[in-house]
Scaffold this active site. Structure first.
Site, PDB file in Angstrom:
ATOM      1  N   GLU B  49       1.029  -1.456  -0.278  1.00 32.64           N
ATOM      2  CA  GLU B  49       0.445  -0.071  -0.344  1.00 32.64           C
ATOM      3  C   GLU B  49       0.750   1.082   0.638  1.00 32.64           C
ATOM      4  OE1 GLU B  49      -4.054  -0.589   2.848  1.00 32.64           O
ATOM      5  OE2 GLU B  49      -3.051   0.826   3.167  1.00 32.64           O
ATOM      6  N   ASP B  60      -4.853  10.828   8.757  1.00 28.78           N
ATOM      7  CA  ASP B  60      -3.230  10.530   8.891  1.00 28.78           C
ATOM      8  C   ASP B  60      -3.063  11.060  10.177  1.00 28.78           C
ATOM      9  OD1 ASP B  60      -2.336   8.314   7.201  1.00 28.78           O
ATOM     10  OD2 ASP B  60      -2.984  10.096   5.786  1.00 28.78           O
ATOM     11  N   TYR B 174     -11.291  -2.633   3.226  1.00 29.12           N
ATOM     12  CA  TYR B 174     -10.384  -2.094   4.447  1.00 29.12           C
ATOM     13  C   TYR B 174     -11.472  -2.076   5.575  1.00 29.12           C
ATOM     14  CZ  TYR B 174      -6.210   0.020   6.217  1.00 29.12           C
ATOM     15  OH  TYR B 174      -5.335   0.027   7.431  1.00 29.12           O
TER      16      TYR B 174
END
Lengths: 407, 270
Positions: B49, B60, B174
Site C-alpha cells: 500500500e 492520518d 479495508y
C-alpha cells in the site's frame, strides 16, 4: 414567494440532498465520519422545521448575542468618499465581537438536541473559537478549540479569551500553522471522538450539511438588513459588500437578496501581498476546482493537487478554499468577487477608525477597502451596504506591530 | 485474475492472511523509498500500500503526516510517484495500491490520473476522503483502465451502508479497526471479528483489517479471521527512527516486516 434569481435558480433548492451546489460542495470525508454527517443532516432538518428550536434560537440570539444589530449610516465615510450613501451592518456589536456567534449558538443548540457532551472547533482569527467557547460555557459543553500556532501568536488575545471561558486551546504545529491545519486537526479529533463529539465548523465550508447549515444560521444578518434598509431608505440598496474567507458572513448577508437582482453583491477575498503564488488567499485569482476538507470548490493548489501556501494579514481570510455556494453563485454571475491587499487593508482600517470611531476587524476591513472604492464611483443617491462582520479589538496588537508602534 | 485477487488466493491456499504493508512513497527520499519498498516486497509482503504524499492528510495521524511531509520536502510529485511504481515493477509482481486523497486524483483529471497509474503498474486506488456516493467518476475510470477500487468500512458504518460501499469496491474491503486516524495502538479492539462477519454477509470480496497494528501478536489475532492484515505506522516509524542512517532503513524494515508477517499464519502460535 418569488423563488427565482435572474438565472432562474431557486436559492432554496440548493444544495441538493447530497450537498451539491451545482458541481460544487458534496461530501468528501473519511468513511468514519459519513454516518455522523448523515445524522447531523437529519437532526438539522428536523430542527429547522421545528418552531420550538427556531424560537429558542431567536431567544438566545436576542438575549445572549444581542440581536438585532444596527444598520448604521456611516456619515463621515460617506462624506469622505463623496459618492454612495454608506451603511455598515454592525455585526461587530454582537457578543464575542463578530457574526460567528450566530452559527455557534445554532450549532450548540443542535448539539444539545443530539445529546453530544463535547464540542470541538477550529479557529483562524479566533473569533469563531471565542464564539464557540462562549456558547460552550453557556450550555455546559466540554470545549476544545484547534488553532494554528502562527494564528495563536497573531491573535494571542483571543486565545486568552477562549481559555478564560473554559475552552482548551490546542496549538497546531503542522504545515503553515494557520486555519487549514487547524481544520485538519479538528477533523482528526472528530474522526477519533465522533460518537461523543459535535464539531462546530465555523464557516460555510466543509462537507454537507455544514455549508448549508452555517449559511442558514447567518441568514439573520441579511434578513435584518433588508428590513432595516427598507425602513430607513424605503428601497433596496444598490450594492452590498462582504469579505469572504470561507464565506459565512457573506453568504448570510447576501442570501435574502439573491433574488433582488437590482442589488449588486460583491464578495472580497484576501489579496495579501499581491496575486503571486503563496502571497495571497484569493481563490478566484489563480485557484482551480478541487476537493479540500470535505467539499469540492475553488482551491489554491499546484498542478499536482497539493494545496498551496496562502497569506493574508487577516487570519480569518487566510485559507486556501472558498465556500462551495460562493463558487456556484460566481458561475451564475449573481455574486461578484474582488480582492483587497494587506496595505490597502491597513489604510482602510485606520480610515474607518478615525472617521467613524469604529475599529473594524481586519477581515471585515477587506470589505471596507472595496466598499470605499466603489462608493467613490457611485452617485450620491445610490446606497452601498457593507457587512462589518467583526470588531478589530483582537487586531490592535498586530496592527501596532505592523505600524511600528510599541505598546 | 487481478494481481490483488491472486495475492489473496495464494494466501488463502496457504491457510494464512495476506500481509499488507504501507509506506509513504518517497519517504524520506526517492532512492531510499525505492530501496525500502523493494526490501519489503523481497521480505514476503503480499500487497504494498503506497501512500501518495498529500499536503493535507486529514485522515492520518502524526506518523503518516510526518512521512508525507518528508516525502514532499524531498521533491516527490505525482510523476515521481508513478516513476517509483515503474521502478518497483522492474523487480516485483506484487500488487501495489495507492493510498491517497481525492484532490490528487481529481486535480489533473480523474481519467488521466487513473490511466497514468495503471500505466505505471499500479493495481488499485484507495481514496481516503472519497465515499462511494461521490466515487462514480473514479469507479468508472478504474473499471475502464483495469484498476481495483478499495473502499474503507469503519466501526461507525451502519450495516445498511455496507452494500453501498461493497457495490463500489473491488479488490478487497479495508476494515479500519478503530475510530480514529492512522497510528500505532496498544490493543486490538474486541469487536473486530463481528464486524468482519457483518461485512462478509454482504460481499465475497476479501476483507483486510488495519489501522494501528504493531506487533506480531496483534497480526496473529487479526489473521485468525481476516483475509488480510495491514501494517502501516509501525513500519513508517522504522523509517523515522533511522533518518540519520538511511542506508540501514531497508534492512531494518525487512526485519520488522518479517517479524510482523510471521503472525499471518493461522493455527500457528504467535
Amino acid at each position: 414567494m418569488p423563488a427565482a434569481t435572474a438565472t432562474g435558480i431557486d436559492r432554496f433548492s440548493l444544495p441538493d440532498a447530497g450537498g451539491h451546489f451545482g458541481r460544487y460542495g458534496g461530501v468528501f470525508v473519511p468513511e468514519t465520519l459519513m454516518t455522523a454527517l448523515q445524522e447531523l443532516g437529519t437532526a438539522y432538518d428536523l430542527a429547522r422545521q421545528d418552531p420550538g428550536f427556531q424560537a429558542e434560537l431567536r431567544h438566545h440570539l436576542k438575549e445572549f448575542a444581542g440581536r438585532p444589530t444596527q444598520l448604521y449610516f456611516a456619515e463621515r465615510l460617506t462624506e469622505h468618499c463623496g459618492g454612495a450613501r454608506i451603511y455598515l451592518k454592525r455585526e461587530d456589536l454582537l457578543h464575542t465581537g463578530a457574526h460567528k456567534i450566530n452559527n455557534a449558538l445554532g450549532q450548540a443548540l443542535l448539539a444539545r438536541r443530539m445529546g453530544k457532551k463535547r464540542v470541538i472547533a477550529e479557529t483562524g482569527a479566533g473569533q469563531h473559537g471565542v464564539a464557540t467557547a462562549a456558547v460552550c460555557a453557556k450550555f455546559g459543553f466540554e470545549c476544545v478549540v484547534y488553532m494554528g500556532a502562527v494564528d495563536m501568536e497573531r491573535q494571542a488575545l483571543n486565545v486568552f479569551r477562549m481559555r478564560l471561558m473554559g475552552a482548551e486551546v490546542r496549538g497546531v504545529e503542522a504545515g503553515q500553522k494557520t486555519l487549514k491545519e487547524a481544520i485538519n486537526e479538528a477533523m482528526r479529533d472528530w474522526v477519533t471522538n465522533v460518537r461523543s463529539t459535535h464539531y462546530i465548523l465555523g464557516s460555510a465550508l466543509g462537507a454537507h450539511p455544514y455549508p448549508m447549515m452555517v449559511r442558514d444560521f447567518h441568514r439573520v444578518i441579511g434578513q435584518e438588513t433588508k428590513e432595516q434598509i427598507l425602513a430607513r431608505e424605503g428601497r433596496l440598496p444598490d450594492e452590498m459588500v462582504a469579505c469572504v474567507g470561507g464565506g459565512s458572513n457573506a453568504m448570510g448577508f447576501f442570501f435574502d437578496f439573491l433574488e433582488d437582482t437590482s442589488v449588486r453583491l460583491t464578495g472580497v477575498e484576501a489579496g495579501g501581498r499581491g496575486i503571486t503564488r503563496g502571497d495571497h488567499a484569493a481563490r478566484f485569482e489563480g485557484g482551480k476546482l478541487g476537493v479540500l476538507q470535505g467539499c469540492k470548490t475553488y482551491i489554491l493548489q499546484n498542478s499536482d493537487g497539493q494545496i498551496e501556501l496562502t497569506h493574508s494579514v487577516s487570519a480569518g481570510l487566510d485559507y486556501a478554499a472558498i465556500g462551495p455556494e460562493h463558487a456556484f453563485y460566481r458561475d451564475q454571475k449573481r455574486i461578484n468577487y474582488a480582492y483587497a491587499c494587506d496595505d490597502e487593508v491597513m489604510e482602510a482600517f485606520q480610515t474607518c477608525s478615525r472617521l467613524e470611531g469604529i475599529i473594524p476587524a481586519l477581515e471585515s476591513t477587506h470589505a471596507l477597502v472595496y466598499g470605499l472604492k466603489r462608493a467613490k464611483e457611485m452617485r450620491k443617491d445610490e446606497i452601498l451596504l457593507i457587512n462589518l462582520s467583526g470588531r478589530g479589538d483582537k487586531d490592535v496588537q498586530q496592527v501596532a506591530k505592523i505600524l511600528g508602534v510599541k505598546l | 485474475m487481478s494481481r490483488l485477487a491472486q495475492a489473496f488466493a495464494r494466501a488463502r491456499s496457504q491457510d494464512r492472511a495476506a500481509f499488507v504493508a504501507y509506506l509513504c512513497a518517497g519517504d524520506p527520499d526517492f532512492d531510499t523509498s525505492l530501496a525500502a519498498c523493494r526490501a519489503l516486497l523481497a521480505s514476503g509482503v503480499d500487497i504494498l500500500e503506497l501512500g501518495v504524499p498529500f499536503s493535507d492528510p486529514l485522515a492520518d495521524g502524526l506518523t503518516n503526516q510526518l512521512a508525507a511531509q518528508r516525502a514532499l520536502e524531498s521533491g516527490m510529485t505525482a510523476a515521481r510517484v508513478f516513476e517509483l511504481v515503474r521502478r518497483l515493477r522492474e523487480t516485483s509482481d506484487a500488487p501495489i495500491i495507492f493510498y491517497t486523497y481525492y484532490n490528487l486524483v481529481f486535480s489533473g483529471g480523474v481519467d488521466a490520473y487513473v490511466r497514468a497509474a495503471k500505466g505505471a503498474g499500479a493495481d488499485g486506488l484507495l481514496t481516503l476522503d472519497l465515499p462511494p456516493e461521490e466515487a462514480g467518476e473514479v469507479v468508472t475510470a478504474c473499471r475502464t483502465h483495469g484498476l481495483d477500487t478499495v473502499f474503507i468500512i469503519a466501526p461507525t458504518t451502519p450495516e445498511s451502508r455496507i452494500p453501498v460501499i461493497t457495490a463500489a469496491a473491488s479488490g478487497f474491503i479495508y476494515y479500519v479497526s478503530r475510530e480514529g486516524v492512522t497510528g500505532v495502538q496498544d490493543r486490538v479492539a474486541g469487536n473486530i471479528p463481528e464486524a468482519v462477519a457483518r461485512i462478509r454477509r454482504h460481499t465475497a470480496l476479501p476483507v483486510a483489517v488495519g489501522f494501528g497494528l504493531s506487533s506480531r501478536a496483534q497480526v496473529a489475532q487479526v489473521a485468525a479471521y481476516a483475509d488480510g492484515v495491514v501494517v502501516g505506522s509501525a513500519l513508517v516509524n522504522i523509517i523515522r527512527e533511522h533518518l540519520g542512517e538511511r542506508a540501514n532503513i531497508s534492512a531494518a524494515l525487512a526485519a520488522r516486516a518479517a517479524d510482523l508477517s510471521a503472525g499471518v499464519g493461522r493455527g500457528v502460535p504467535a
